[in-house]
Design a protein around this motif. Structure first.
Motif, PDB file in Angstrom:
ATOM      1  N   LEU A 503      57.589  -2.295  27.604  1.00 27.51           N
ATOM      2  CA  LEU A 503      57.315  -2.844  27.275  1.00 27.51           C
ATOM      3  C   LEU A 503      57.671  -2.843  25.343  1.00 27.51           C
ATOM      4  CD1 LEU A 503      55.978  -6.193  26.817  1.00 27.51           C
ATOM      5  CD2 LEU A 503      53.411  -4.434  25.993  1.00 27.51           C
ATOM      6  N   SER A 504      58.093  -3.429  24.989  1.00 31.83           N
ATOM      7  CA  SER A 504      58.627  -3.457  23.915  1.00 31.83           C
ATOM      8  C   SER A 504      58.717  -4.902  22.841  1.00 31.83           C
ATOM      9  CB  SER A 504      59.833  -3.658  23.639  1.00 31.83           C
ATOM     10  OG  SER A 504      60.194  -3.322  22.510  1.00 31.83           O
ATOM     11  N   TYR A 505      56.964  -5.155  22.538  1.00 33.42           N
ATOM     12  CA  TYR A 505      56.647  -6.551  23.009  1.00 33.42           C
ATOM     13  C   TYR A 505      56.597  -6.426  20.898  1.00 33.42           C
ATOM     14  CZ  TYR A 505      52.200  -9.915  21.458  1.00 33.42           C
ATOM     15  OH  TYR A 505      51.786 -10.488  20.880  1.00 33.42           O
ATOM     16  N   PHE A 506      57.059  -7.661  20.242  1.00 31.28           N
ATOM     17  CA  PHE A 506      57.031  -7.641  19.151  1.00 31.28           C
ATOM     18  C   PHE A 506      55.999  -9.118  18.996  1.00 31.28           C
ATOM     19  CE2 PHE A 506      58.426 -10.539  15.699  1.00 31.28           C
ATOM     20  CZ  PHE A 506      58.566 -10.449  14.179  1.00 31.28           C
ATOM     21  N   GLY A 507      54.973  -8.315  18.386  1.00 34.28           N
ATOM     22  CA  GLY A 507      53.397  -9.300  17.864  1.00 34.28           C
ATOM     23  C   GLY A 507      52.347  -8.242  17.641  1.00 34.28           C
ATOM     24  N   THR A 508      51.591  -8.456  17.570  1.00 35.71           N
ATOM     25  CA  THR A 508      50.051  -8.013  16.996  1.00 35.71           C
ATOM     26  C   THR A 508      48.742  -8.248  18.356  1.00 35.71           C
ATOM     27  OG1 THR A 508      49.209  -9.858  15.444  1.00 35.71           O
ATOM     28  CG2 THR A 508      50.642  -8.283  14.864  1.00 35.71           C
ATOM     29  N   ALA A 509      49.342  -8.874  18.430  1.00 36.21           N
ATOM     30  CA  ALA A 509      48.064  -9.091  19.886  1.00 36.21           C
ATOM     31  C   ALA A 509      48.369  -8.026  20.566  1.00 36.21           C
ATOM     32  CB  ALA A 509      48.605 -10.221  21.402  1.00 36.21           C
ATOM     33  N   ASP A 510      47.167  -7.196  21.706  1.00 34.55           N
ATOM     34  CA  ASP A 510      47.054  -6.137  21.781  1.00 34.55           C
ATOM     35  C   ASP A 510      47.485  -5.984  23.789  1.00 34.55           C
ATOM     36  OD1 ASP A 510      46.004  -3.636  22.849  1.00 34.55           O
ATOM     37  OD2 ASP A 510      44.170  -3.263  21.700  1.00 34.55           O
ATOM     38  N   PRO A 511      48.257  -5.821  23.905  1.00 30.49           N
ATOM     39  CA  PRO A 511      48.389  -5.717  25.596  1.00 30.49           C
ATOM     40  C   PRO A 511      46.840  -4.796  26.380  1.00 30.49           C
ATOM     41  CG  PRO A 511      50.638  -4.522  24.299  1.00 30.49           C
ATOM     42  CD  PRO A 511      49.373  -4.872  23.183  1.00 30.49           C
ATOM     43  N   ALA A 512      46.700  -4.043  25.838  1.00 29.95           N
ATOM     44  CA  ALA A 512      45.302  -4.266  26.671  1.00 29.95           C
ATOM     45  C   ALA A 512      44.067  -4.957  26.956  1.00 29.95           C
ATOM     46  CB  ALA A 512      44.546  -2.311  25.882  1.00 29.95           C
ATOM     47  N   TYR A 513      44.565  -5.857  25.127  1.00 31.27           N
ATOM     48  CA  TYR A 513      42.679  -6.949  25.650  1.00 31.27           C
ATOM     49  C   TYR A 513      42.983  -7.747  27.093  1.00 31.27           C
ATOM     50  CZ  TYR A 513      40.875 -10.804  24.534  1.00 31.27           C
ATOM     51  OH  TYR A 513      39.629 -12.073  24.021  1.00 31.27           O
ATOM     52  N   TYR A 514      44.641  -7.813  27.476  1.00 32.29           N
ATOM     53  CA  TYR A 514      44.893  -8.369  28.603  1.00 32.29           C
ATOM     54  C   TYR A 514      44.895  -7.816  29.425  1.00 32.29           C
ATOM     55  CZ  TYR A 514      45.872 -11.628  24.466  1.00 32.29           C
ATOM     56  OH  TYR A 514      45.314 -12.896  23.874  1.00 32.29           O
ATOM     57  N   ASN A 515      44.724  -6.339  30.121  1.00 27.60           N
ATOM     58  CA  ASN A 515      44.836  -5.161  31.122  1.00 27.60           C
ATOM     59  C   ASN A 515      45.825  -5.202  31.465  1.00 27.60           C
ATOM     60  OD1 ASN A 515      41.642  -5.351  31.570  1.00 27.60           O
ATOM     61  ND2 ASN A 515      41.515  -7.353  31.820  1.00 27.60           N
ATOM     62  N   ILE A 516      46.943  -5.610  29.880  1.00 22.95           N
ATOM     63  CA  ILE A 516      48.296  -5.034  30.397  1.00 22.95           C
ATOM     64  C   ILE A 516      48.465  -3.487  30.890  1.00 22.95           C
ATOM     65  CG2 ILE A 516      50.648  -4.957  29.692  1.00 22.95           C
ATOM     66  CD1 ILE A 516      50.129  -8.102  28.758  1.00 22.95           C
ATOM     67  N   ASP A 517      48.952  -2.972  31.640  1.00 24.87           N
ATOM     68  CA  ASP A 517      49.043  -1.330  31.931  1.00 24.87           C
ATOM     69  C   ASP A 517      50.687  -1.084  31.283  1.00 24.87           C
ATOM     70  OD1 ASP A 517      49.173   1.116  32.403  1.00 24.87           O
ATOM     71  OD2 ASP A 517      49.117   0.542  34.849  1.00 24.87           O
ATOM     72  N   CYS A 518      50.951  -0.937  30.792  1.00 22.58           N
ATOM     73  CA  CYS A 518      52.065  -0.520  30.038  1.00 22.58           C
ATOM     74  C   CYS A 518      52.703   0.872  29.745  1.00 22.58           C
ATOM     75  CB  CYS A 518      52.208  -1.788  29.229  1.00 22.58           C
ATOM     76  SG  CYS A 518      51.623  -1.532  27.384  1.00 22.58           S
ATOM     77  N   THR A 519      53.287   1.150  29.770  1.00 18.61           N
ATOM     78  CA  THR A 519      54.171   1.976  28.879  1.00 18.61           C
ATOM     79  C   THR A 519      54.926   1.487  27.453  1.00 18.61           C
ATOM     80  OG1 THR A 519      55.129   3.576  30.443  1.00 18.61           O
ATOM     81  CG2 THR A 519      56.207   3.852  28.712  1.00 18.61           C
TER      82      THR A 519
END
Length: 590
Positions: A503-519
């Protein structure tokens, strides 16, 4: 207004409110926080509950406090402001405050629960703006043109997009429009209601966003224009039926200027709790004017703010926040149609407007401009109140170097609709069938454009550039990709059985909060900088389009994802996140 017409208007506005709320709420519950929303929510809550103004002083706090109102009713909101006491203000402004806002929203609390409550408060301002637009259009052109304009407002993607977000952009748009509406009414007839509306909306605009300072010269110019008119100034104040003579009218106009200035000054102190310092901590204050770099870039403004701050004429957070915001607006990386610049383009906002505004509205606007030119005799009575703010805010944006989003000219959008109302009224009043059909076709095109983008309003681009799928070829950031589609990405992963993603995500929301398992790949949120690794391949790679374009990367690494633009994505999430299946680093889809 007759009783039947009053009932007709009331029914129309109730239906509008229900539809508008449905469209906005059903959309924002699908989306994660945009880039700025965590700061706005935390800042508003801190100011409202603790009278603490040490977080993000770049905007006055009213809109944020308004959005945070529902949070006061929640007993379990956790925020630790004491940790700020030990942080140096320079370090705090430089980055610590962003981590603080992230932790408060995504670690200590349920982010979406707080966010949705705050977003709904902005939706209510969207309803208010629609009511104001309907009332002004009805007074100018009658009920049916007003209803059509209100319908176009209800499905205008740019207004819908920002009427759902906890930022200052939509709130100040509403208050600016309200100010001009009541100023127009006041110049037609002096009444307590009109004067009160003018004072109220003007003051609310000033304590919502610094760009509202432009209202000062606009209001002054319009008052002077009223003074220059020969006709008496009708009034319903006491026994007075009119104000005659230019000297008397000038005295009234100057009285308004003084009243607006004093009311704004008092309101600024009030919204900062009538306290000079930004918190109860005596040793903690903002001092951006002491920064040599800021002094070098804006010497005159810095000296003026220094004098104001030394004499404590305004709250410290207000004056220093204004200085910081103006400095940041002078230099920012920008992207436009494949080009990059830190100095901006003078034509950025006109072009952004032309490709981000529905085609039918652009055509109606052009027709309205033609009619305004033909009917130039109405200029001082009517059109100046629409054209002057429209061109003032647009021209000011064109002179700035902050070329990141059409949201910075959002205040012109309701005036565009009002000017389009001129053409709508003309077409509706025509007894010729082709003109009625033309009006119907324009409305139909607007509905089709809305249907094609719903519910991803932020990503709207018109068919002049091929719609939202081609939008990233022209604009990025808050025009298209502002971090809003992290929830959509999680939904796609669950629907396709993807348990892990790069994941290369442009934002400030937390992927972990949405249970997104990512590198985490380069270009991720600021709180993931230490977690960046090489991609886990073969596998799926998700990249926000702002990162695909490399806008905020160093020039040497701007093309890090460039090859992916040539590959076909396996999925496009809300038009802002592109998902690819890669075999090896730098590879393409198998």
């Amino acid at each position: 207004m007759s009783v039947p017409e009053r009932w007709r208007s009331t029914t129309t506005l109730l239906i509008f409110a229900a539809v508008f709320i449905t469209l906005t709420v059903s959309s924002y519950t699908r989306e994660s926080a945009t880039w700025d929303e965590p700061q706005h929510v935390v800042t508003g809550y801190s100011a409202l509950r603790f009278h603490d103004y040490r977080t993000d002083p770049e905007h006055p706090p009213f809109i944020r406090m308004w959005a945070a109102l529902p949070l006061l009713a929640m007993d379990n909101v956790k925020v630790d402001l004491q940790r700020i006491d030990a942080v140096d203000p320079v370090v705090w402004a430089g980055g610590d405050q962003f981590f603080f806002c992230h932790e408060m929203l995504y670690v200590a609390n349920d982010a979406d629960h707080l966010l949705y409550q705050a977003r709904f408060m902005v939706v209510l301002l969207g309803v208010l703006l629609g009511v104001l637009l309907f009332c002004w259009t009805r007074e100018l052109f009658g009920f049916w043109p007003a209803m059509i304009v209100l319908g176009l407002y209800t499905i205008e993607p740019n207004l819908l997009a920002h009427a759902r977000l906890v930022t200052t952009d939509f709130g100040v748009t509403c208050f600016i429009f309200g100010t001009l509406y009541f100023l127009w009414r006041t110049t037609r007839r002096l009444t307590p209601a009109n004067v009160g509306g003018l004072l109220g909306f003007f003051v609310l605009a000033q304590i919502s966003k610094f760009s509202a300072l432009l209202l000062g010269p606009i209001v002054l110019a319009l008052l002077l224009a009223r003074v220059c008119q020969k006709a008496p100034w009708p009034a319903s104040l006491g026994r007075r039926a009119a104000v005659d003579g230019r000297l008397q009218k000038l005295a009234v106009a100057l009285g308004f200027v003084v009243a607006l200035a004093l009311a704004t000054w008092v309101a600024i102190w009030a919204v900062y709790d009538f306290r000079y310092l930004p918190s109860d901590t005596p040793a903690w204050r903002w001092s951006f004017h002491e920064d040599p770099g800021i002094l070098q870039r804006t010497p005159l403004l810095t000296k003026a703010v220094t004098w104001i701050d030394e004499h404590q004429l305004l709250p410290n957070a207000y004056s220093e926040g204004f200085l910081l915001g103006q400095v940041k607006a002078q230099k920012r990386s920008g992207f436009l149609a494949g080009s990059y610049s830190i100095n901006g383009w003078w034509y950025f906002f006109p072009l952004a407007f032309l490709i981000k505004t529905p085609i039918s509205l652009i055509l109606l606007l052009l027709a309205g401009l033609v009619l305004a030119a033909v009917r130039w005799r109405r200029f001082l009575d009517q059109n100046i109140y629409v054209l002057l703010p429209l061109f003032t805010f647009l021209a000011t944006a064109m002179m700035m170097k902050l070329n990141i989003g059409v949201r910075h000219i959002l205040p012109i959008q309701p005036f565009v609709l009002l000017l389009a109302g001129t053409a709508i009224a003309e077409l509706y009043a025509s007894h010729r069938r082709p003109f009625r059909l033309l009006l119907g076709a324009a409305c139909l095109v607007a509905v089709v454009e809305f249907a094609l983008i719903c519910p991803h309003y932020l990503a709207f681009f018109n068919q002049f550039v091929g719609g939202p799928r081609n939008g990233h070829n022209y604009l990025v950031d808050s025009n298209l990709d502002w971090g809003q589609d992290l929830k959509g990405l999680k939904g796609w992963m669950d629907g396709h059985g993807v348990s892990h993603i790069n994941l290369s995500y442009f934002g400030t929301a937390d992927p972990a909060y949405y249970n997104i398992d990512c590198t985490y790949l380069p270009g991720g949120p600021f709180f993931t900088d230490r977690l960046v690794k090489s991609p886990d391949l073969p596998g799926y790679v998700a990249v926000s389009v702002t990162n695909l374009r490399g806008v905020y990367f160093a020039e040497s690494s701007r093309l890090i994802y460039h090859k992916l633009l040539l590959a076909k994505p396996v999925a496009i999430i809300g038009y802002s996140i592109y998902v690819y299946r890669l075999q090896a680093p730098g590879g393409s889809r198998p």
